[in-house]
Every structure is written in C-alpha cells, then in structure tokens.
Scaffold this active site. Structure first.
Site, PDB file in Angstrom:
ATOM      1  N   SER A 132      33.941  75.414  29.352  1.00 12.57           N
ATOM      2  CA  SER A 132      32.649  75.056  28.763  1.00 12.57           C
ATOM      3  C   SER A 132      32.453  73.547  28.624  1.00 12.57           C
ATOM      4  O   SER A 132      31.386  73.097  28.220  1.00 12.57           O
ATOM      5  CB  SER A 132      32.488  75.728  27.399  1.00 12.57           C
ATOM      6  OG  SER A 132      33.503  75.279  26.522  1.00 12.57           O
ATOM      7  N   CYS A 133      33.437  72.767  28.990  1.00 15.09           N
ATOM      8  CA  CYS A 133      33.403  71.307  28.831  1.00 15.09           C
ATOM      9  C   CYS A 133      32.637  70.655  29.989  1.00 15.09           C
ATOM     10  O   CYS A 133      32.990  70.836  31.151  1.00 15.09           O
ATOM     11  CB  CYS A 133      34.838  70.786  28.774  1.00 15.09           C
ATOM     12  SG  CYS A 133      35.001  69.000  28.843  1.00 15.09           S
ATOM     13  N   ASP A 134      31.595  69.898  29.663  1.00 15.86           N
ATOM     14  CA  ASP A 134      30.786  69.230  30.682  1.00 15.86           C
ATOM     15  C   ASP A 134      31.594  68.230  31.496  1.00 15.86           C
ATOM     16  O   ASP A 134      31.425  68.130  32.709  1.00 15.86           O
ATOM     17  CB  ASP A 134      29.585  68.517  30.046  1.00 15.86           C
ATOM     18  CG  ASP A 134      28.532  69.487  29.543  1.00 15.86           C
ATOM     19  OD1 ASP A 134      28.493  70.639  30.022  1.00 15.86           O
ATOM     20  OD2 ASP A 134      27.761  69.092  28.653  1.00 15.86           O
TER      21      ASP A 134
END
Length: 114
Positions: free
Chosen positions: A9-11
């Site tokens: 989920s980390c950009d």
C-alpha cells in the site's frame, strides 16, 4: 536476483517497483506485512545498513507506539520493536546482493544494471 522489500500500500514502494520495471531489472517482491520479517533477515539487513537508517521514526506505526517504547531506543530495543512491528523498517529496501538501498527517490536506481 534483487529483492525489493515493500508494503504494497506504500506509494513510494510502488514508485520503486515502477522504476525497476521500466529499467527491465529482475527482482522479487517481499511484502513485509504478508511475508513477514525473520530475525535472520533483519540481521542480514543490519549487516549492510546502520540501524539509524532503517528505523522509520516518521511512520504511522512509530507514532502509534506507546511513548515508553519510543524512549531510549538503542540497537537492541530497535531490533525488538522492528521484529514486533516490521512496518517500522524504512521502505522500500532494495537488496541487490551487493548492497541494500533504503528508500526511493526518482533516479535512485538509474545506475543499476539488469
């Protein structure tokens, strides 16, 4: 083959994956939430990168820790906290086999060869 340690989920992790894909560099993904973190893997990382560089004190996980856990953090306490909360590792971490790169900003992987 390189290993990219991420949280899906980390950009920033997504940007790192895109950069590797665009360069055609082979790598495998290790999601710290799904695949976990073993003590041996943490020690492998710490053999190449100082604790101060891998402990993410800006993360939501860090901010949500009890205040007493955030006080007087030495290397041993940091290991314990990271093992209990793998998302305390700064990410992405790219293990090329020769080195481990912490974090990602545009252009960071431009010197890597496929």
């Amino acid at each position: 083959m390189a290993t990219l340690f991420v949280i899906k989920s980390c950009d920033t992790c997504r940007k790192a994956r895109k950069a590797l894909d665009e360069r055609g560099l082979p790598y495998q993904v290790h999601d710290l939430r799904e695949d976990g973190l073993s003590a041996a893997l943490l020690e492998h990382i710490l053999e190449r990168v100082p604790m101060v560089e891998v402990l993410n004190r800006r993360s939501t996980t860090w901010r949500n820790l009890p205040e007493e856990d955030k006080q007087d953090v030495d290397a041993n306490k940091a290991r314990t906290l990271i093992m209990a909360n793998p998302t305390l590792l700064k990410r992405p971490l790219l293990d090329t086999g020769d080195e481990i790169r912490v974090g990602y900003r545009g252009g960071d992987y431009d010197d890597l060869k496929g």
